[in-house]
Design a protein around this motif. Structure first.
Motif, PDB file in Angstrom:
ATOM      1  N   UNK A  35       0.818  -1.211   0.000  1.00 45.64           N
ATOM      2  CA  UNK A  35       0.000   0.000   0.000  1.00 45.64           C
ATOM      3  C   UNK A  35       0.854   1.265   0.000  1.00 45.64           C
ATOM      4  N   UNK A  36       2.039   1.199   0.590  1.00 43.50           N
ATOM      5  CA  UNK A  36       2.917   2.369   0.646  1.00 43.50           C
ATOM      6  C   UNK A  36       3.193   2.916  -0.752  1.00 43.50           C
ATOM      7  N   UNK A  37       3.355   2.031  -1.719  1.00 43.92           N
ATOM      8  CA  UNK A  37       3.725   2.453  -3.071  1.00 43.92           C
ATOM      9  C   UNK A  37       2.505   2.755  -3.942  1.00 43.92           C
ATOM     10  N   UNK A  38       1.312   2.798  -3.329  1.00 44.65           N
ATOM     11  CA  UNK A  38       0.107   3.178  -4.047  1.00 44.65           C
ATOM     12  C   UNK A  38      -0.477   4.460  -3.477  1.00 44.65           C
ATOM     13  N   UNK A  39       0.378   5.312  -2.911  1.00 48.92           N
ATOM     14  CA  UNK A  39      -0.039   6.624  -2.426  1.00 48.92           C
ATOM     15  C   UNK A  39       0.364   7.663  -3.474  1.00 48.92           C
ATOM     16  N   UNK A  40      -0.632   8.401  -3.976  1.00 48.63           N
ATOM     17  CA  UNK A  40      -0.374   9.347  -5.058  1.00 48.63           C
ATOM     18  C   UNK A  40      -0.758  10.777  -4.707  1.00 48.63           C
ATOM     19  N   UNK A  41      -1.249  10.995  -3.490  1.00 45.33           N
ATOM     20  CA  UNK A  41      -1.520  12.358  -3.034  1.00 45.33           C
ATOM     21  C   UNK A  41      -1.217  12.443  -1.548  1.00 45.33           C
ATOM     22  N   UNK A  42      -1.218  13.666  -1.038  1.00 46.04           N
ATOM     23  CA  UNK A  42      -0.792  13.861   0.352  1.00 46.04           C
ATOM     24  C   UNK A  42      -1.797  13.316   1.362  1.00 46.04           C
ATOM     25  N   UNK A 249      -6.584  -7.030  11.237  1.00 46.29           N
ATOM     26  CA  UNK A 249      -6.727  -7.208   9.789  1.00 46.29           C
ATOM     27  C   UNK A 249      -7.864  -6.348   9.237  1.00 46.29           C
ATOM     28  N   UNK A 250      -8.937  -6.175  10.019  1.00 50.45           N
ATOM     29  CA  UNK A 250     -10.027  -5.286   9.599  1.00 50.45           C
ATOM     30  C   UNK A 250      -9.524  -3.844   9.527  1.00 50.45           C
ATOM     31  N   UNK A 251      -8.700  -3.445  10.508  1.00 50.91           N
ATOM     32  CA  UNK A 251      -8.121  -2.097  10.503  1.00 50.91           C
ATOM     33  C   UNK A 251      -7.239  -1.883   9.282  1.00 50.91           C
ATOM     34  N   UNK A 252      -6.439  -2.891   8.941  1.00 50.48           N
ATOM     35  CA  UNK A 252      -5.600  -2.789   7.752  1.00 50.48           C
ATOM     36  C   UNK A 252      -6.451  -2.697   6.493  1.00 50.48           C
ATOM     37  N   UNK A 253      -7.544  -3.477   6.445  1.00 52.76           N
ATOM     38  CA  UNK A 253      -8.456  -3.405   5.295  1.00 52.76           C
ATOM     39  C   UNK A 253      -9.102  -2.021   5.194  1.00 52.76           C
ATOM     40  N   UNK A 254      -9.429  -1.429   6.358  1.00 49.93           N
ATOM     41  CA  UNK A 254      -9.994  -0.071   6.359  1.00 49.93           C
ATOM     42  C   UNK A 254      -8.966   0.938   5.850  1.00 49.93           C
ATOM     43  N   UNK A 255      -7.709   0.739   6.209  1.00 45.48           N
ATOM     44  CA  UNK A 255      -6.644   1.616   5.706  1.00 45.48           C
ATOM     45  C   UNK A 255      -6.527   1.500   4.185  1.00 45.48           C
ATOM     46  N   UNK A 256      -6.590   0.267   3.678  1.00 46.74           N
ATOM     47  CA  UNK A 256      -6.538   0.060   2.223  1.00 46.74           C
ATOM     48  C   UNK A 256      -7.700   0.786   1.548  1.00 46.74           C
ATOM     49  N   UNK A 257      -8.895   0.664   2.141  1.00 45.17           N
ATOM     50  CA  UNK A 257     -10.052   1.356   1.586  1.00 45.17           C
ATOM     51  C   UNK A 257      -9.887   2.864   1.617  1.00 45.17           C
ATOM     52  N   UNK A 258      -9.336   3.398   2.705  1.00 42.07           N
ATOM     53  CA  UNK A 258      -9.121   4.838   2.805  1.00 42.07           C
ATOM     54  C   UNK A 258      -8.149   5.354   1.764  1.00 42.07           C
ATOM     55  N   UNK A 259      -7.063   4.604   1.542  1.00 40.27           N
ATOM     56  CA  UNK A 259      -6.078   5.015   0.530  1.00 40.27           C
ATOM     57  C   UNK A 259      -6.696   4.968  -0.865  1.00 40.27           C
ATOM     58  N   UNK A 260      -7.498   3.928  -1.154  1.00 40.78           N
ATOM     59  CA  UNK A 260      -8.148   3.819  -2.460  1.00 40.78           C
ATOM     60  C   UNK A 260      -9.105   4.983  -2.689  1.00 40.78           C
ATOM     61  N   UNK A 261      -9.886   5.329  -1.656  1.00 36.88           N
ATOM     62  CA  UNK A 261     -10.835   6.455  -1.770  1.00 36.88           C
ATOM     63  C   UNK A 261     -10.077   7.751  -2.033  1.00 36.88           C
ATOM     64  N   UNK A 262      -8.973   7.956  -1.309  1.00 38.95           N
ATOM     65  CA  UNK A 262      -8.191   9.193  -1.506  1.00 38.95           C
ATOM     66  C   UNK A 262      -7.616   9.262  -2.915  1.00 38.95           C
ATOM     67  N   UNK A 263      -7.155   8.110  -3.417  1.00 36.86           N
ATOM     68  CA  UNK A 263      -6.573   8.090  -4.765  1.00 36.86           C
ATOM     69  C   UNK A 263      -7.625   8.314  -5.854  1.00 36.86           C
ATOM     70  N   UNK A 264      -8.874   7.894  -5.593  1.00 34.14           N
ATOM     71  CA  UNK A 264      -9.925   8.023  -6.614  1.00 34.14           C
ATOM     72  C   UNK A 264     -10.518   9.428  -6.620  1.00 34.14           C
ATOM     73  N   UNK A 265     -10.825   9.968  -5.442  1.00 33.76           N
ATOM     74  CA  UNK A 265     -11.586  11.210  -5.373  1.00 33.76           C
ATOM     75  C   UNK A 265     -10.724  12.455  -5.170  1.00 33.76           C
ATOM     76  N   UNK A 266      -9.447  12.297  -4.909  1.00 32.52           N
ATOM     77  CA  UNK A 266      -8.585  13.454  -4.746  1.00 32.52           C
ATOM     78  C   UNK A 266      -7.560  13.510  -5.874  1.00 32.52           C
ATOM     79  N   UNK A 267      -7.077  14.697  -6.148  1.00 35.64           N
ATOM     80  CA  UNK A 267      -6.157  14.900  -7.256  1.00 35.64           C
ATOM     81  C   UNK A 267      -4.791  14.293  -6.915  1.00 35.64           C
ATOM     82  N   UNK A 268      -4.222  13.569  -7.860  1.00 41.51           N
ATOM     83  CA  UNK A 268      -2.896  12.989  -7.672  1.00 41.51           C
ATOM     84  C   UNK A 268      -1.839  14.082  -7.765  1.00 41.51           C
ATOM     85  N   UNK A 269      -0.846  14.000  -6.892  1.00 44.08           N
ATOM     86  CA  UNK A 269       0.233  14.981  -6.876  1.00 44.08           C
ATOM     87  C   UNK A 269       1.389  14.528  -7.754  1.00 44.08           C
ATOM     88  N   UNK A 270       1.634  13.195  -7.780  1.00 48.37           N
ATOM     89  CA  UNK A 270       2.729  12.678  -8.594  1.00 48.37           C
ATOM     90  C   UNK A 270       2.172  11.760  -9.681  1.00 48.37           C
TER      91      UNK A 270
END
Length: 270
Positions: A35-42, A249-270
């Motif tokens: 997940x670390x390498x799938x972060x595209x905005x702040x 594991x549920x917390x980690x899954x929630x983190x994955x979901x949060x990162x996906x939502x941020x990547x979809x609905x927020x503008x990518x920086x890189x």
């Protein structure tokens, strides 16, 4: 100093991270690293950084040991950040010859720096709170389905565990050899880069000899104890999942979901 390196050590304790099942920790760690390498905005990067801080706090290990683990790769972080600083598209805000700094390059350098730091801190958290024996059992249990294709699961897990176990030992041995060479008048700290590299040769040779001697002693000890691989072996501690492992594991899954939502609905920086 080599003795200040903390990566690879295990600190016994009763914190939340210590009490988690090693299989749950390993699965969550692998998911977190990907997940670390799938972060595209702040925003997504902030979630990763906040989760890293949470893991450090939940481990119960002093932050100074995490800073020590960062000292090992500080040079790599700086070099990688500087290289990414000059690798970016857009209008340059500073330029000299072929070197140019853009806002995109600054964003890339910031993302790379935070990603590497989070990766090292998460790896340190795993090794600080999980003994080599627990890691071996977790890897073997998770890779058990591969035995159907005759994959040497137990042997691979054992090799990885031994390699991780002897990281602190080899670092301690390196420090002893360096102190012995300094006592004999060796100069290991002055001069240019190539001179320092050349001065390390009297250290590397006895270190390799010591490493091979330890490997031979371990092989002899395993043979004397009639070690014949993982077939038919039993375990002193049986791994069992609990409610806290499911929650982790549920917390980690929630983190994955949060990162996906941020990547979809927020503008990518890189």
């Amino acid at each position: 100093m080599v003795r200040d390196v903390a990566f690879g050590q295990y600190f016994p304790g009763k914190s939340l991270m210590h009490r988690l099942d090693p299989r749950a920790k390993l699965v969550c760690f692998i998911a977190f690293v990907v997940l670390i390498f799938f972060t595209f905005n702040y925003a997504s990067l902030g979630l990763i950084a906040a989760f890293t801080i949470f893991m450090i706090a939940a481990s119960g290990v002093s932050p100074k040991f995490y800073f020590k683990s960062l000292k090992v790769i500080l040079f790599v972080v700086l070099i990688t950040s500087v290289l990414n600083l000059f690798y970016g598209s857009g209008e340059p805000i500073w330029q000299w010859w072929i070197l140019r700094v853009t806002w995109n390059g600054i964003h890339r350098a910031a993302f790379v720096t935070v990603r590497i730091i989070c990766l090292i801190l998460a790896s340190s958290c795993l090794t600080f709170t999980t003994s080599p024996t627990e890691l071996t059992d977790a890897m073997e249990r998770l890779m058990k389905p591969l035995t159907a294709i005759h994959f040497p699961v137990h042997e691979i897990a054992m090799m990885m565990s031994l390699a991780l176990r002897f990281v602190p030992t080899l670092l301690e041995e390196t420090d002893k050899i360096m102190q012995a060479q300094k006592a004999r008048g060796a100069d290991l700290e002055s001069g240019g880069f190539f001179k320092r590299v050349k001065a390390l040769i009297p250290i590397l040779i006895p270190l390799f000899v010591s490493a091979f001697r330890r490997a031979y002693d371990i092989a002899t000890a395993m043979e004397c104890r009639c070690y014949r691989g993982g077939s038919g072996r039993t375990r002193m501690k049986i791994l069992r999942m609990s409610a806290r492992d499911i929650i982790s594991m549920i917390t980690t899954a929630a983190l994955i979901g949060g990162v996906i939502v941020c990547n979809i609905f927020l503008t990518s920086v890189i």
